[in-house]
Enzyme design. Structure first.
Site, PDB file in Angstrom:
ATOM      1  CB  CYS A 105      -0.468  -0.382   1.212  1.00 21.24           C
ATOM      2  SG  CYS A 105      -2.093   1.286   1.306  1.00 21.24           S
ATOM      3  CB  THR A 106       0.516   4.209   1.604  1.00 24.92           C
ATOM      4  OG1 THR A 106      -0.053   4.061   2.140  1.00 24.92           O
ATOM      5  CG2 THR A 106      -0.476   4.777   0.647  1.00 24.92           C
TER       6      THR A 106
END
Lengths: 209, 209
Positions: free
Chosen positions: A100-101
């Site tokens: 993800c981030t």
């Protein structure tokens, strides 16, 4: 095999727990959750706390680094204590990975400059601002640089299995997949930006704000 | 909406975190992790600790109960403090659910007698010993009794989305699926007993012992 997961305020739990559940079952695995200081760190929802069992300063190397994302990533990108630690640990790893981030933190550490990488679909602009080229793939592997980035949240399970195969062979990865009964059957098919309709995107924005 | 996850020694993290990541994003959700006593409980691998923020005795009702599994389930089945609490809370819930061998605890509480239910493929005999009829399905819903059981570990994500739709509508469930980018692309196809070959089963037994 030392597998290290750094946590920071407002991480997303499944980003870490997906790959943890796969990689912790590799023969010889030793997994450590770390943070600036040891203690319980709350997730982005505030409803869950995971124990960081060591301080960043206690860990000076890893075979595998897994950096989760979360709403706290943007704040964490300007935390040189964390970003500098990631940069340093990367110099010691066999594989440096993100979910993800978490890839924004690899980007902030300068590890993705000029490289194809992925992240949560909603953060592609921020990823590109770090110098990476976003690609809408679920798992992006750079075998030469030993870097893997995964897309949003649940993509960490697919990344974990890909990494398990690279570390221990396809047969071990297949066995772990059977162990965690990963035979996904989502009741809907709205799990990517390409598949979700505009109403679903708008509903998500409503829910998140 | 009060969503409660009981933990006990040697639970499996992803059993809980899969549905947590879905259900915590429902509008109005309040999620609480509980255990016999508050504090950090270690998972079945020993590498991870999650904070139980309340004692079982502090919680006398829930809208949604999610019981995770793990290698500790067999020990937990004879813990009447936990099993009796599950039985009591079930009397207050809108939905009572389990992931993986969490269904053995629902069975021990007498909630599955004569009902179809699922569990980790490796625990079907133990599930049937509680009076349930095992079915090799990923998510088994009893709308009348408001009970849902899910198969092993990662099946909790699919269960979470099914439950999210029942609680808040298909549009909300689809939006959450997009939020956690649940567009699974496992690199192998060995995630169920029906799909894995005998060599994979044997490799898993080797790894786990």
């Amino acid at each position: 095999m030392d597998i290290v997961f750094p946590l920071y305020p407002d991480y997303t739990a499944l980003d870490a727990i997906g790959p943890y559940e796969v990689l912790s079952r590799l023969p010889g695995a030793k997994v450590t959750f770390v943070a600036a200081e040891p203690g319980v760190l709350r997730t982005d929802t505030g409803f869950l706390g995971i124990s960081a069992d060591a301080a960043l300063a206690d860990i000076d190397r890893a075979d595998v680094l897994v950096v989760p994302g979360g709403t706290g990533t943007r704040q964490a990108m300007s935390d040189e204590g964390l970003v500098g630690w990631i940069r340093h640990i990367h110099g010691t790893t066999e594989w440096t990975t993100s979910v993800c981030t978490g890839s924004l933190l690899l980007g902030a550490a300068g590890l993705l400059t000029g490289k194809k990488a992925t992240t949560h679909w909603g953060a592609k602009g921020e990823l590109e601002a770090t110098g990476a080229t976003y690609v809408a793939e679920r798992v992006v592997v750079h075998p030469d640089e030993k870097i893997i980035t995964a897309a949003g949240v649940s993509a960490g399970i697919d990344m974990g299995l890909t990494l398990a195969a690279a570390l221990a062979g396809d047969d071990v990865a297949r066995a772990i997949q059977l162990g965690i009964e990963y035979d996904p059957q989502p009741p809907f098919d709205s799990g990517s930006e390409a598949k979700a309709d505009q109403a679903t995107v708008e509903r998500l924005i409503e829910i998140m704000t």
